[in-house]
Design a protein around this motif. Structure first.
Motif, short mmCIF file in Angstrom:
data_model
loop_
_atom_site.label_atom_id
_atom_site.label_comp_id
_atom_site.label_asym_id
_atom_site.label_seq_id
_atom_site.Cartn_x
_atom_site.Cartn_y
_atom_site.Cartn_z
N THR A 70 0.81 -1.22 0.00
CA THR A 70 0.00 0.00 0.00
C THR A 70 0.84 1.27 0.00
OG1 THR A 70 -0.15 -0.07 2.42
CG2 THR A 70 -1.89 -1.18 1.16
N ARG A 71 2.10 1.17 0.44
CA ARG A 71 2.93 2.37 0.47
C ARG A 71 4.40 1.99 0.49
NH1 ARG A 71 4.28 6.06 5.57
NH2 ARG A 71 5.30 7.82 4.55
N VAL A 72 5.19 2.68 -0.33
CA VAL A 72 6.64 2.53 -0.31
C VAL A 72 7.25 3.92 -0.28
CG1 VAL A 72 8.68 1.72 -1.54
CG2 VAL A 72 6.59 0.37 -1.61
N ASP A 73 7.98 4.24 0.80
CA ASP A 73 8.63 5.53 0.95
C ASP A 73 10.13 5.30 1.05
OD1 ASP A 73 9.54 8.05 1.58
OD2 ASP A 73 8.40 8.26 3.44
N GLU A 111 2.81 -4.55 -7.12
CA GLU A 111 1.70 -4.13 -6.26
C GLU A 111 1.39 -5.13 -5.18
OE1 GLU A 111 -1.15 -3.90 -9.32
OE2 GLU A 111 -0.57 -1.88 -9.98
N ILE A 140 7.74 0.62 4.26
CA ILE A 140 6.87 -0.17 3.40
C ILE A 140 5.65 -0.59 4.22
CG2 ILE A 140 6.65 -2.22 1.96
CD1 ILE A 140 9.66 -2.19 1.58
N GLU A 141 4.48 -0.33 3.68
CA GLU A 141 3.25 -0.70 4.37
C GLU A 141 2.47 -1.70 3.51
OE1 GLU A 141 1.20 2.94 5.18
OE2 GLU A 141 2.70 3.62 6.66
N TYR A 142 1.76 -2.60 4.19
CA TYR A 142 1.09 -3.71 3.53
C TYR A 142 -0.37 -3.82 3.96
CZ TYR A 142 6.00 -5.39 3.31
OH TYR A 142 7.35 -5.52 3.12
#
Length: 821
Positions: A70-73, A111, A140-142
């Protein structure tokens, strides 16, 4: 001054020509890099001097077995000084997928992640420590998704990476219904970590006009070349792969070496700087696939003699999240589900199950060990139910020489030495006498129990994907009489280069010291096949032989023309050439050829003939020939702890006319010990979240010198040339010895079976760890009290079965039946 440059007198030339040949095939020459291996001078990729401005890569791995990203920073990564670039899937200019045969293996997760350990991003930094720290800093969020981690669950839900495949002969249902005796059951076998000493590693140096020089520890340089080009969106002509030696491969670097190479190439393209990626042992074990774990289910009918009459066999493999090479691996398991035995009416079904684990891949034997272990388990089940010596049951079911000699996929079993091999080893190892002694020992020993097993191997040689059975070689001769050789095979410690050197030395009559073998290079030999399927020497040796014969023929024709003689009066020996009574050094002949404008560069090519397999009919001739072997193992088991020790192993193995007996014996020894590790100590463990817990040498136990038996006798079958037109009538030796270790697993079970008068099959899956052995001991003792049925199945017993040997005892058992699963 070397001998090649000396002005020999006529007598010296004659003496040198006539002396015993010290090189060529059939001689136990040491490995061409042996001295460098033990001295530390052998250069591997990580030993190469670093290029200016070289970057080091480190991966960030998924923390979930199945989840949406859901998110990669990556901004925290750049806060560390020395970070040059962070790469995600969005940075790939070409094709993201690097699946070897079919799509399904993204270089970087896009994804979604499909296993715990999948690469999401890679950091390129000026040093390895900074790269790893920066990779850990990314956010990183999942969103977790349901995962399937169990093979049986995947089988139940019909989750496959490829459709099931069937081998059928006759009417197994009718044969099973008519069989006097019938047994059903199941067993499980675990995977195996390759545990090569050199982890996955690659280094890439960018060149002019977008070209890339790739140094990769790979068994398949051409596939690395192809996939690097695909990822970068360039042509294969722009990529050159160099591979001098690997620190072990065992199949683990056939497809899965491509990932690090592609990531290095991507970093080199994006930064314009050289890049290197060397995986830590932990990251390597988390990221890469293993040997396929299998679930086996069977229903077999037989008579009171132990002769198999009908069989239904399911072979279900845990393939991991993607196809990789699983279709071919399960095919080979099905091809080898007979091992040494004729299957009359049979149905074999192979299932390729998808789970949320790393994609499992090639491993020494390529599915063959799993299929062979299944049938050996079935043979033992028959032996325990009939009370017969397992060796007697094995021999009764062996392939015949003129009848019962066609496999279940319709290939004839020709030149079959199984009976001779078994006779010879049973005699030299004293099998019958030791069997009697062991039964007496066990009767008098309440705690320590000994076990003995003699098991066969019949292993098909060739790639089952027929187009891979080809190879090329290039041979250059210089005017000083020395030679440079290059071929498409890769050296991973198995001695391939040494054998190919000996082949060329044999053809040209020179010492192998006159030949330098160079790194496998896609810029010299194009479109190479992987060094796998035990075919490295068969294919590349034959190609080099053809190259040497072509060069020799040119020299002969030139000498005939210059000296007005016939080809029959020209011979090559010990670096000398005799021409109609006159003797020249090879250097003199090479210099003359150059002056006569004769090309001293030669190419060789070889393709294995007569191979085919019709998948729609499940029939054909997928193998050029079979390699055979037998092993006899004796163990002692402590029934209070489950611990055991291999006391002795005797091996007799068929390599045809050996190209190099020293190397072949070493391969037999190494394969046997590695196979023993798979079947005894090498246990892979995952937790409920799909994380591999056995991710290093502290938790994953490979065999050590302490696990080898005090007596390990290995002999090569003498005077048994391969009747096929292989290179100097030799046979492959890389994979077949691995399955000789099945004898150790069977011997452990034999020792435990003595607790029940050899009349019950111990419930010991593979690997037979001490914990499993102790559990089986307890279950067997409890079953002897109450006739408990284990998950290995039940049987309608033969009336009044014959005892295994005098003193083994017999016991009637109630009739039980269970539908085939």
């Amino acid at each position: 001054m070397s001998d090649r440059a000396k002005n020999f007198t006529a007598g010296e030339r004659e003496q040198r020509f006539d002396q015993s040949t010290a090189a060529g095939v059939g001689r136990p020459l040491p490995h061409e890099s042996a001295a460098k291996h033990v001295s530390g001078e052998a250069l591997y990729i990580d030993d190469r001097p670093e290029a200016p401005n070289q970057l080091h890569l480190a991966p960030r791995l998924s923390e979930h077995a199945h989840a949406l990203i859901t998110r990669v920073d990556v901004s925290p990564c750049y806060r560390l000084p020395g970070v040059e670039r962070v790469m995600t899937w969005q940075d790939v200019p070409g094709e993201l997928d690097i699946g070897p045969l079919v799509a399904g293996d993204p270089l970087l997760a896009k994804e979604r992640v499909d296993y715990l350990g999948q690469v999401i991003l890679v950091v390129a930094a000026r040093d390895p420590v900074t790269a790893h720290r920066a990779a850990a800093a990314a956010i990183i969020e999942y969103r977790p998704l349901p995962s399937v981690l169990d093979l049986e669950e995947a089988l139940e839900k019909a989750l496959y990476v490829d459709v099931p495949h069937h081998h059928r002969r006759g009417d197994p249902d009718m044969a099973l219904a008519a069989a006097p005796l019938r047994v059903q059951g199941s067993m499980r076998m675990g995977g195996q970590e390759h545990f090569y000493l050199e982890s996955q590693v690659a280094s890439v140096v960018p060149g002019e006009d977008g070209a890339m020089q790739v140094f990769s520890s790979t068994q398949h340089p051409t596939e690395v070349q192809k996939l690097v080009a695909s990822v970068l969106g360039v042509d294969m002509k722009d990529i050159t792969v160099d591979m001098r030696r690997m620190g072990g491969g065992f199949g683990g670097k056939e497809t899965q070496a491509a990932g690090p190479a592609c990531l290095c190439a991507l970093a080199a393209r994006l930064t314009g700087k050289p890049a290197k990626m060397r995986l830590s042992r932990r990251d390597d074990m988390l990221m890469t696939g293993k040997r396929h774990p299998f679930l086996v289910r069977y229903d077999v009918g037989f008579d009171a003699r132990g002769l198999m009459l009908g069989l239904k066999l399911d072979l279900a493999a845990n393939c991991g999240y993607s196809a990789d090479l699983s279709a071919s691996i399960v095919d080979r398991a099905m091809f080898h589900a007979d091992n040494a035995y004729y299957l009359a009416d049979v149905l074999i079904t192979g299932y390729r199950c998808r789970t949320n684990t790393a994609s499992n891949t090639a491993f020494r034997g390529f599915g063959g060990p799993q299929g062979m272990l299944a049938i050996e388990h079935i043979i033992e089940h028959i032996a325990r139910e009939t009370g017969l010596d397992p060796l007697s049951v094995r021999r009764l079911n062996y392939y015949g020489k003129t009848t019962r000699n066609i496999t279940h996929y319709q290939q004839p079993v020709e030149d079959n030495p199984l009976d001779e091999l078994t006779d010879e080893l049973a005699l030299s190892a004293g099998y019958r006498q030791r069997r009697r002694e062991i039964i007496a020992y066990n009767a008098a020993s309440p705690i320590l129990k000994r076990g003995l097993a003699l098991t066969p191997v019949k292993f098909g040689i060739s790639f089952t994907a027929s187009f891979l059975n080809q190879a090329g070689a290039m041979l250059l001769m210089y005017t000083d009489g020395t030679l440079q050789l290059n071929h498409g095979g890769t050296e991973m410690g198995q001695g391939l280069h040494t054998k190919v050197l000996q082949v060329v030395a044999q053809v040209l009559g020179v010492d192998s010291a006159q030949i330098r073998i160079t790194a496998t290079d896609t810029g010299k030999i194009p479109n190479t096949s992987p060094t796998a399927a035990s075919s490295g020497a068969d294919l590349n040796g034959k190609a080099a032989q053809h190259a040497a014969e072509t060069l020799k023929q040119r020299l002969v024709e030139m000498l005939c023309r210059v000296y007005h003689t016939e080809a029959g009066r020209i011979s090559f020996r010990n670096g000398m050439v005799k021409v109609a009574g006159r003797i020249f050094t090879l250097a003199e002949v090479a210099e003359l050829a150059h002056l006569q404008q004769v090309s001293l560069a030669s190419q060789g090519y070889y393709a294995t003939p007569t191979l085919f397999y019709d998948r729609t009919q499940a029939a054909g001739q997928p193998f050029y020939y079979f390699a055979y072997g037998v092993a006899c193992a004796e163990v002692v088991v402590d029934t209070l702890t489950g611990e055991y020790r291999l006391l002795r192993a005797d091996i007799l193995h068929d390599v045809g006319d050996s190209l190099n007996p020293a190397i072949d014996i070493g391969q037999v020894e190494g394969g046997f010990i590695q196979g023993m590790g798979w079947l005894t100590s090498e246990e892979l463990v995952w937790n409920a979240q799909g994380r591999l817990l056995t991710d290093g040498p502290a938790t994953y136990k490979i065999p050590t010198i302490g696990d080898t038996p005090a007596r390990l006798d290995v002999r090569l079958l003498a005077n048994r040339a391969n009747p096929k037109q292989t290179v100097f009538h030799s046979k492959a030796v890389g994979e077949p010895p691995f399955m000789l270790a099945i004898s150790v697993w069977c011997a452990i079970r034999d020792a435990v079976a003595s607790l029940a008068d050899y009349r019950r099959l111990p419930a010991i899956d593979a690997p037979a760890t001490p914990e499993r052995v102790l559990t089986a001991v307890d279950a067997l003792l409890a079953a002897a009290e109450g006739d408990v049925v284990t998950h290995f199945g039940t049987c309608t017993p033969a009336p009044q079965p014959q005892p295994m040997l005098a003193g083994a005892g017999t016991r009637a058992r109630p009739k039980k039946e269970r539908p085939y699963e």
